[in-house]
Design a protein around this motif. Structure first.
Motif: not given
Length: 147
Positions: A51, A55, A59
Motif C-alpha cells: 500500500t 501510494k 505521488q
C-alpha cells in the motif's frame, strides 16, 4: 523473505554498486515504512508495505506530470526513475481479463445493482487488487457496469 527484508537487501546491493539514484529511492521507501511502523507501534505486513509503495508510485506519477507541464524535463525524468525502482516491489499487474473477472465476481458477490452500491464493490475488490491495478481505472469500470 518478507518484502521489508527484500528492500533492505536491495539497499545493500545498491550501496555496493554505488547506484546513488536507486539507493536514494530505496532509502526513501524504507524511511516511509519505518515512520509508519513508529506511528502504529507495530511491524508492517507485506500488504501494508505494498500500500505504501503504491501510494509512493502515484505521488511520483503526479509529480512527473506536473514537472512535464512546467517544462522541467530533468525533474520529471528523476521521478520516472524512482517509479521504475518502486514498481519492482509491487505485485504483477492484473491483465484486463483478470480485472474484468474480479470485477464481475465482486458485483455478483455484493448483489450490487446501482451506483449506491459502489462502495460495497470497492470494499470487496480493494484487498484483491491493491498494487496490481490503477484504482482510478477500476473505479471508472465499476461506475460503467453499475450505471
Amino acid at each position: 523473505m518478507s518484502l521489508k527484508e527484500q528492500l533492505s537487501e536491495q539497499q545493500k546491493i545498491a550501496m555496493r554498486a554505488k547506484d546513488k539514484a536507486r539507493l536514494g529511492t530505496l532509502r526513501m521507501l524504507l524511511a516511509e515504512i519505518k515512520q509508519k511502523e513508529i506511528d502504529s507501534h507495530e511491524s508492517l505486513t507485506d500488504e501494508a508495505i505494498v500500500t505504501i509503495v503504491t501510494k509512493m508510485v502515484k505521488q511520483r506519477k503526479d509529480a512527473a506530470s506536473i514537472y512535464d507541464e512546467a517544462g522541467r524535463k530533468e525533474l520529471a525524468d528523476g521521478e520516472r526513475q524512482e517509479i521504475v525502482v518502486l514498481q519492482e516491489f509491487l505485485p504483477q499487474p492484473l491483465s484486463a481479463d483478470e480485472l474484468e473477472t474480479l470485477l464481475t465476481a465482486a458485483i455478483a458477490d455484493t448483489g450490487a445493482n446501482g451506483m449506491q452500491d459502489m462502495g460495497k464493490v470497492m470494499a470487496v475488490l480493494k484487498p484483491q487488487i491493491q498494487g496490481r491495478a490503477d484504482m482510478g481505472k477500476v473505479s471508472a469500470s465499476i461506475k460503467a457496469k453499475l450505471a
